[in-house]
Design a protein around this motif. Structure first.
Motif, short mmCIF file in Angstrom:
data_model
loop_
_atom_site.label_atom_id
_atom_site.label_comp_id
_atom_site.label_asym_id
_atom_site.label_seq_id
_atom_site.Cartn_x
_atom_site.Cartn_y
_atom_site.Cartn_z
N ALA B 49 0.84 -1.20 0.00
CA ALA B 49 0.00 0.00 0.00
C ALA B 49 0.88 1.26 0.00
N PHE B 50 1.94 1.20 0.80
CA PHE B 50 2.89 2.32 0.85
C PHE B 50 3.48 2.60 -0.54
N CYS B 51 3.92 1.54 -1.21
CA CYS B 51 4.49 1.71 -2.56
C CYS B 51 3.45 2.29 -3.51
N GLY B 52 2.23 1.76 -3.43
CA GLY B 52 1.17 2.24 -4.30
C GLY B 52 0.95 3.74 -4.12
N LEU B 53 0.95 4.18 -2.87
CA LEU B 53 0.69 5.59 -2.59
C LEU B 53 1.90 6.45 -2.91
N GLN B 54 3.08 5.99 -2.49
CA GLN B 54 4.27 6.83 -2.52
C GLN B 54 4.97 6.80 -3.87
N TYR B 55 5.13 5.58 -4.43
CA TYR B 55 5.95 5.45 -5.64
C TYR B 55 5.13 5.34 -6.91
N TRP B 56 3.98 4.63 -6.85
CA TRP B 56 3.26 4.37 -8.09
C TRP B 56 2.17 5.39 -8.33
N GLY B 57 1.98 6.31 -7.42
CA GLY B 57 1.01 7.37 -7.59
C GLY B 57 -0.43 6.90 -7.73
N LEU B 58 -0.75 5.79 -7.07
CA LEU B 58 -2.12 5.29 -7.16
C LEU B 58 -3.02 6.07 -6.22
N PRO B 59 -4.30 6.22 -6.59
CA PRO B 59 -5.26 6.77 -5.63
C PRO B 59 -5.38 5.79 -4.45
N PRO B 60 -5.63 6.29 -3.22
CA PRO B 60 -5.60 5.44 -2.04
C PRO B 60 -6.42 4.16 -2.16
N VAL B 61 -7.67 4.28 -2.62
CA VAL B 61 -8.50 3.09 -2.66
C VAL B 61 -7.86 2.02 -3.55
N LEU B 62 -7.34 2.46 -4.70
CA LEU B 62 -6.72 1.51 -5.62
C LEU B 62 -5.48 0.89 -4.98
#
Ligand SMILES: Nc1ncnc2c1ncn2[C@@H]1O[C@H](COP(=O)(O)OP(=O)(O)O)[C@@H](O)[C@H]1O
Ligand SMILES: [Mg+2]
Lengths: 249, 292
Positions: B49-62
């Motif tokens: 989840a951290f990577c998704g938010l921080q590095y991959w620029g995903l919206p939180p839910v995704l």
């Protein structure tokens, strides 16, 4: 090995529903079943009798796929099934009502029966439930009761009803009368005869040889892992060796 | 007011324990094993989840959904590779394997993400708080408690109403009898690991939303406490895990607030020991049945 011939029921009149040939089963180093062969034809009740520890349950459990045979073949309706996982056997038309009942203690009577129909399409379950409740009105009254709170006899009925819910071609019963009061034993055998009359083929394992032989068409006598006698049930009932060993007279 | 504050914090922390404890208890109930790697799946979920938010620029839910999917696959893989081959082995062999799997996951995380703690980003979960009179409740606490309720209701419905859920109950009661019904035991165990691991991911996200420090050992202590909660409530029992988790969280927070900050964890385990002395099967656990 003495064979009591019965010309009315010879094995080559039709393809047997179940044909077990030269079955060997081990528990580790213990050789529990030593080359058993037996057949069950459509419409028959065949019983497998023998003393405690003779290998009756081992045989049924192996046919049901719970145990793997080291050697031998199991053919159901012409199709080899040895090595098939237990969970697939019920889809092939074989149902085992195991020793000690083993109903789901924490589920209701109805849930137990529904689990018995796990292998069948949802829309067929209601009809089967009705059929089973017709045979076992006692279970209908206790539909919502938790399995573990049923009496021993009711649990045995539930176990048999659950096994019927899959509409098996062959129903295997492992000591259905075990631990029941004589009046309940009579009732259970009455139900077995009714099931047979309505067309269910049955392989019945029993220690109560008297009762088993009186409802069965044919019988096999199992002694320490091997078949010692076989033949027409009514003939075995008169046989002196059988009477001495299993009927206490 | 401080009392209510503590209560809400306790319920929120307890909800996280409860969600983790569900994973322990379901796996124990169905596979009859203690999956000590469960706590580390929480950590992996939080990192994804951290990577998704921080590095991959995903919206939180995704990002959260990706973390859940990843952990689901991870759980199924761990079960298939490490535990399934040991289905007939002694429980000690399985336990040691599970401990090994726990260290393996921690070390892989150490290789990928390093030992330096990461700070879990702010999302809709932990961004703000709600004022209720004098009470200031963080959205993280509210969302955590709500998530716990939804999961509890969902799991109860799943196990009582659906065919798969009932199959899980059958396997948990009597594996052999379940097989005779036509239930594929291996598939059922996989499904259990899948559900437990998806819940672990949710727990990881909620945990890091309230306590935003993320490192490879993040899952260990909550994992052990949630295991305690599962035993406390009665291992194998879903409502037990819920009750045990909540109670543990509340006891921990109150213990820290009113008795001693340093002894908070010790108090938790002392309560566990007392409960097990009085009720060895846990609060809602069933004593082992005799096989007839
Ligand atoms: N799980 C087991 N492990 C080892 N030996 C077993 C096991 N189950 C049965 N046996 C042995 O196999 C033999 C046959 O047992 P079983 O098939 O249960 O007999 P029956 O059903 O005729 O009473 C017995 O000698 C029994 O001790
Ligand atoms: Mg037996």
């Amino acid at each position: 090995m003495s064979e009591i011939k019965n010309p009315a029921v010879t094995s080559d009149q039709s393809l047997p529903l179940l044909k077990v040939k030269d079955l060997h089963v081990y528990y580790g180093a213990i050789h529990a079943v030593k080359g058993i062969s037996l057949e069950v034809h459509e419409g028959e009740i065949v019983t497998l009798i023998g003393a405690n520890g003779a290998g009756k349950s081992t045989t049924l459990n192996t046919v049901a796929g719970l145990l793997k045979p080291r050697q031998g073949s199991i053919v159901l309706g012409g199709v080899p099934v040895d090595g098939t996982a237990a969970s697939k056997m019920v889809f092939k038309g074989l149902s085992l009502c195991p020793e000690g009942r083993r109903i789901f203690q924490q589920m209701t009577v109805r849930e137990n029966l529904e689990m018995g129909a796990y292998s069948r399409p949802r829309e067929e379950i209601e009809a089967s439930l009705e059929d089973v409740f017709g045979r076992f009105p006692r279970l209908k009254e206790r539909e919502k009761q938790i399995g573990g709170t049923l009496s021993g006899g009711e649990q045995q009925m539930l176990a048999m009803a659950r096994a019927l819910m899959s509409r098996p071609k062959l129903l295997m019963l492992d000591e259905p009368s075990m631990g029941l009061a004589p009046i309940l034993v009579d009732q259970i055998f009455g139900i077995i005869e009714e099931m047979h009359a309505s067309g269910v083929t049955i392989l019945l394992v029993e220690q109560n040889a008297q009762m088993a032989l009186s409802v069965a068409n044919r019988a096999y006598v199992l002694e320490t892992g091997a078949i010692s006698m076989s033949g027409d049930a009514s003939d075995l009932l008169q046989n002196d060796d059988v009477r001495k060993a299993y009927l206490g007279s | 007011m401080i009392f209510l504050d503590n209560l809400i914090n306790g319920l929120s922390l307890g909800s996280i324990y409860a969600i983790i404890a569900l994973g322990y208890t379901m796996v124990y109930g169905i596979a009859r094993m203690l999956n000590f790697a469960h706590g580390d799946v929480i950590m992996v979920g939080a990192y994804i989840a951290f990577c998704g938010l921080q590095y991959w620029g995903l919206p939180p839910v995704l990002a959260f959904v990706v973390a859940m999917l990843f952990c689901t696959c991870l759980g199924i893989t761990i079960e298939g590779l490490a535990y399934r081959p040991l289905r007939q082995a002694t429980s000690l062999a399985v336990l040691i394997t599970a401990i090994g799997m726990s260290y393996l996951l921690q070390n892989i995380a150490l290789m990928i993400w390093g030992a330096n703690p990461k700070s879990f980003p702010t999302t809709f979960i932990n961004g703000s708080s709600i004022r209720l009179g004098q009470l200031n409740i963080s959205t993280a606490a509210i969302i955590t408690i709500l998530a716990n309720v939804v999961i509890m209701v969902g799991l109860t419905l799943f196990t009582s109403r659906t065919k798969l859920g009932k199959a899980m109950r059958c396997v948990s009661e009597d594996r052999g009898a379940a097989e005779l019904m036509g239930i594929n035991v291996n598939r059922t165990i996989s499904l259990t690991f899948a559900i437990g691991s998806a819940l672990a991911a949710i727990a990881g996200i909620l945990l890091c939303s309230s306590y935003p420090i993320l490192q490879p050992t993040t899952g260990s202590m909550p994992g052990i406490k949630a295991f305690t909660a599962a035993v406390f409530g009665g291992i194998g029992s879903i409502p037990g895990a819920m009750l045990g988790g909540i109670l543990l969280g509340v006891i921990e927070i109150f213990g820290k607030a009113y008795i001693s900050t340093e002894l908070g964890d010790a108090i938790v385990f002392a309560v566990l020991i007392i409960v097990l002395l009085v009720k060895p099967a846990g609060l809602l656990g069933k004593p082992m049945r005799e096989k007839v």
